[in-house]
Scaffold this motif. Structure first.
Motif, mmCIF file in Angstrom:
data_model
loop_
_atom_site.group_PDB
_atom_site.id
_atom_site.type_symbol
_atom_site.label_atom_id
_atom_site.label_comp_id
_atom_site.label_asym_id
_atom_site.label_seq_id
_atom_site.Cartn_x
_atom_site.Cartn_y
_atom_site.Cartn_z
ATOM 1 N N MET A 1 69.605 44.320 9.904
ATOM 2 C CA MET A 1 69.200 42.947 9.245
ATOM 3 C C MET A 1 70.148 43.036 7.779
ATOM 4 S SD MET A 1 65.291 43.007 10.105
ATOM 5 C CE MET A 1 65.300 44.771 9.969
ATOM 6 N N TYR A 2 69.938 43.995 7.074
ATOM 7 C CA TYR A 2 70.553 43.998 5.716
ATOM 8 C C TYR A 2 71.413 45.139 5.549
ATOM 9 C CZ TYR A 2 66.554 40.817 5.105
ATOM 10 O OH TYR A 2 65.982 39.723 5.253
ATOM 11 N N GLY A 3 72.018 45.582 6.372
ATOM 12 C CA GLY A 3 73.092 46.164 6.194
ATOM 13 C C GLY A 3 73.070 48.020 6.244
ATOM 14 N N ASN A 4 71.738 48.496 6.071
ATOM 15 C CA ASN A 4 71.743 49.991 6.158
ATOM 16 C C ASN A 4 72.248 50.357 7.204
ATOM 17 O OD1 ASN A 4 70.534 50.313 3.073
ATOM 18 N ND2 ASN A 4 68.923 48.923 4.066
ATOM 19 N N THR B 1 64.185 49.215 12.376
ATOM 20 C CA THR B 1 62.997 48.922 13.090
ATOM 21 C C THR B 1 62.847 47.502 12.482
ATOM 22 O OG1 THR B 1 62.472 51.225 12.661
ATOM 23 C CG2 THR B 1 60.605 49.668 12.786
ATOM 24 N N TYR B 2 62.202 46.762 13.439
ATOM 25 C CA TYR B 2 62.008 45.504 13.504
ATOM 26 C C TYR B 2 60.494 44.973 14.135
ATOM 27 C CZ TYR B 2 62.334 40.308 13.535
ATOM 28 O OH TYR B 2 62.402 38.985 13.510
ATOM 29 N N ASP B 3 59.496 44.715 13.216
ATOM 30 C CA ASP B 3 58.185 44.892 13.750
ATOM 31 C C ASP B 3 57.841 45.868 14.651
ATOM 32 O OD1 ASP B 3 57.954 42.345 12.261
ATOM 33 O OD2 ASP B 3 58.180 41.141 14.077
ATOM 34 N N THR C 1 66.467 53.378 11.860
ATOM 35 C CA THR C 1 66.102 53.161 10.416
ATOM 36 C C THR C 1 64.880 52.522 10.278
ATOM 37 O OG1 THR C 1 67.292 51.091 10.286
ATOM 38 C CG2 THR C 1 68.438 53.274 9.482
ATOM 39 N N TYR C 2 64.237 52.806 9.264
ATOM 40 C CA TYR C 2 62.752 52.174 9.089
ATOM 41 C C TYR C 2 62.615 52.027 7.582
ATOM 42 C CZ TYR C 2 61.102 56.660 7.950
ATOM 43 O OH TYR C 2 61.046 58.023 7.439
ATOM 44 N N GLY C 3 61.041 51.351 7.324
ATOM 45 C CA GLY C 3 60.904 50.963 6.188
ATOM 46 C C GLY C 3 59.477 51.795 5.829
ATOM 47 N N TRP C 4 58.666 51.879 6.656
ATOM 48 C CA TRP C 4 57.412 52.389 6.403
ATOM 49 C C TRP C 4 56.793 53.237 7.716
ATOM 50 C CZ3 TRP C 4 58.672 47.314 5.778
ATOM 51 C CH2 TRP C 4 58.403 46.313 6.834
ATOM 52 N N SER C 5 56.237 52.851 8.597
ATOM 53 C CA SER C 5 55.741 53.740 9.913
ATOM 54 C C SER C 5 56.850 53.884 10.999
ATOM 55 C CB SER C 5 54.391 53.249 10.469
ATOM 56 O OG SER C 5 54.590 51.926 10.806
ATOM 57 N N GLY C 6 58.014 53.139 10.875
ATOM 58 C CA GLY C 6 59.140 53.289 11.903
ATOM 59 C C GLY C 6 58.828 52.691 13.297
ATOM 60 N N HIS D 1 64.920 53.530 4.914
ATOM 61 C CA HIS D 1 65.732 52.520 4.066
ATOM 62 C C HIS D 1 67.236 52.983 4.193
ATOM 63 C CE1 HIS D 1 62.427 50.082 3.245
ATOM 64 N NE2 HIS D 1 61.673 50.933 2.881
HETATM 65 C C1 LIG Z 1 61.805 41.581 9.332
HETATM 66 C C2 LIG Z 1 61.341 42.983 9.031
HETATM 67 C C3 LIG Z 1 60.774 43.668 9.824
HETATM 68 C C4 LIG Z 1 60.633 45.101 9.412
HETATM 69 N N1 LIG Z 1 59.743 45.715 10.068
HETATM 70 C C5 LIG Z 1 59.488 47.023 10.063
HETATM 71 C C6 LIG Z 1 58.537 47.910 10.975
HETATM 72 O O1 LIG Z 1 57.621 47.212 11.523
HETATM 73 N N2 LIG Z 1 58.300 49.067 10.455
HETATM 74 C C7 LIG Z 1 59.009 49.673 9.627
HETATM 75 O O2 LIG Z 1 58.955 50.968 9.356
HETATM 76 N N3 LIG Z 1 60.248 49.133 8.972
HETATM 77 C C8 LIG Z 1 60.379 47.838 9.279
HETATM 78 N N4 LIG Z 1 61.284 46.998 8.463
HETATM 79 C C9 LIG Z 1 62.050 47.684 7.566
HETATM 80 C C10 LIG Z 1 63.589 48.147 8.046
HETATM 81 O O3 LIG Z 1 63.549 48.636 9.219
HETATM 82 C C11 LIG Z 1 64.134 48.857 6.994
HETATM 83 O O4 LIG Z 1 64.171 48.312 5.707
HETATM 84 C C12 LIG Z 1 65.589 49.301 7.457
HETATM 85 O O5 LIG Z 1 66.047 50.147 6.638
HETATM 86 C C13 LIG Z 1 66.334 48.057 7.409
HETATM 87 O O6 LIG Z 1 67.529 48.367 8.063
HETATM 88 P P1 LIG Z 1 68.896 47.309 7.739
HETATM 89 O O7 LIG Z 1 69.173 47.394 6.444
HETATM 90 O O8 LIG Z 1 69.968 47.874 8.504
HETATM 91 O O9 LIG Z 1 68.325 45.958 8.481
HETATM 92 C C14 LIG Z 1 61.312 45.762 8.629
HETATM 93 C C15 LIG Z 1 62.069 44.916 7.936
HETATM 94 C C16 LIG Z 1 62.447 43.726 7.929
HETATM 95 C C17 LIG Z 1 63.337 43.015 7.035
#
Ligand SMILES: Cc1cc2nc3c(=O)[nH]c(=O)nc-3n(C[C@H](O)[C@H](O)[C@H](O)COP(=O)(O)O)c2cc1C
Length: 397
Positions: A260-263, A312-314, A343-348, A374
């Protein structure tokens, strides 16, 4: 008026180009269009081999009439395959030539009834049956699941031509060049691989069984239902099909990611760089949101190495990656060396799904699955380099 295209003295190509259709099977993009090939053997028994797509009626009838004239009929229509891009004009032909005999195997004849309600004037052939046309003799071989159950090929014994139906077909219109020695071969090899991997790829085992069945035939020309006619290099396409149906990849790696954002993209780039620094020249990096899976699947078929990364998306995979891996599973992809990272932000969530994917296919896992929070830090990048190195070592074993 253009001269009819002769495949040999009394055999003609009566194909049509389709530059309007956007998606083949309403699924696979056609940026270079597609040709539907049909053939006439002008012998004591006038014989047509397959028809073309329904919308091409006027052009197709015109081509047929230019060869046989207005006062002759057609004795046989050989129906090698019932997919609508080849069977689309059967009803129109029956209307135009009421005495035409519709030649197919048992399954073809059942399909003709269920598709069109046709039960009259059918002529059933069994494995190895021959129809004598005068100077030419057609011998029939069933090739089940290449790529439909009724699929069949016809071998013309006098001139040693194989009317191969969808086997050895490719996307791309025939822009003046109809034969392999008249076209850009690299282009058609690419479009043939895309056709193979997208359309036939699931049925590699069936292709191998067909090879075993046809191995003793002396094949001088291959006349497929799409793409160029192979008269100068038939052995080239036989070799390619053999390789693709055994899932044998060349040295090279496809890296595909969903971001989504490039990581995730940044990680893919660093893996690509590390692989190249280990001496692999064929590295293709794809953003699954941008490039249609048709092209990605084709390159995955070509190369032995595959790396998939997804944000990770939703709580699950990024949707374009999810869609791609579901197609790969469905196509029975195997025999690859696969690396995965999430990649993930919280619980993956994405890596769990990628692990399930790798466990569901018959492939080797490179290094270990990597989960990165992240943005990748130095230690994450070091792990990615280890993944790249392990994959290259396995490629070279
Ligand atoms: C719309 C959206 C939904 C996301 N859903 C989750 C999630 O359900 N669980 C989680 O751990 N991270 C979630 N994330 C965090 C991303 O997976 C994380 O920031 C990741 O590094 C994004 O990679 P990217 O920069 O390649 O898009 C979400 C981020 C976005 C923007």
């Amino acid at each position: 008026m253009l001269e009819a295209v002769k495949v040999s003295e009394n055999v003609y190509w009566v194909g049509v180009n389709d530059r309007k259709l956007e998606l083949f099977e309403n699924l696979w993009p056609l940026p270079y269009g597609v040709a539907y090939n049909s053939y006439i053997i002008d012998d004591e028994k006038v014989t047509l081999i397959d028809t073309v797509e329904e919308g091409q009626l006027n052009q197709y009838m015109k081509e047929i009439k230019e060869i046989i004239g207005d006062n002759r009929g057609i004795d046989y229509l050989i129906v090698n395959h019932m997919e609508p891009d080849h069977s689309g004009l059967i009803e129109a032909l029956v209307k135009e030539f009421p005495n035409i005999k519709l030649v197919g195997n048992k399954k073809t004849i059942e399909m003709m009834e269920s598709f069109f309600g046709i039960t009259n004037n059918t002529y059933e052939v069994k494995e190895g049956d021959v129809i004598d046309l005068g100077k030419h003799r057609l011998k029939f071989y069933t090739t089940p699941m290449v790529h439909w159950p009724e699929s069949m090929v016809a071998y013309e014994e006098t001139e040693k031509m194989l009317f191969s139906s969808d086997a050895f077909g490719s996307f791309g219109t025939l822009d003046g060049g109809i034969f392999d020695d008249e076209v850009e071969l690299d282009f058609f090899e690419g479009e043939m691989r895309r056709y193979y991997s997208n359309i036939v790829g699931k049925y590699g085992g069936a292709v191998q069984r067909a090879f075993t069945k046809l191995k003793d035939l002396d094949i001088k020309r291959i006349c497929p239902s799409h793409g160029p006619i192979w008269r100068s290099y038939p052995e080239k396409v036989l070799e390619l099909y053999d390789k693709w149906s055994k899932y044998e990849g060349e040295e090279g790696v496809v890296i595909v990611y969903g971001t989504m954002y490039g990581n995730t993209a940044k990680i893919a780039e660093s893996i690509g760089r590390a692989i190249t620094q280990k001496g692999i020249k064929n590295v293709k990096i794809y953003d699954a949101s941008k490039t249609h899976s048709s092209f990605i699947i084709s390159d995955i078929w070509k190369y032995k190495g595959l790396i998939i990364g997804s944000s990770t998306y939703d709580a699950t995979l990024f949707p374009p990656v999810e869609s791609l891996i579901s197609k790969l599973q469905n196509k029975g992809i195997k025999n690859k060396i696969v690396g995965i990272f999430g990649t993930y932000g919280w619980s993956g969530g994405s890596l769990k799904k990628l692990k399930e994917f790798v466990n569901s296919i018959d492939c080797q896992l490179a290094y270990k699955p990597l989960d990165i929070k992240h943005s990748p830090n130095e230690s994450a990048i070091n792990e990615c380099i280890k993944l790249a190195e392990d994959l290259v070592n396995r490629l070279r074993k």
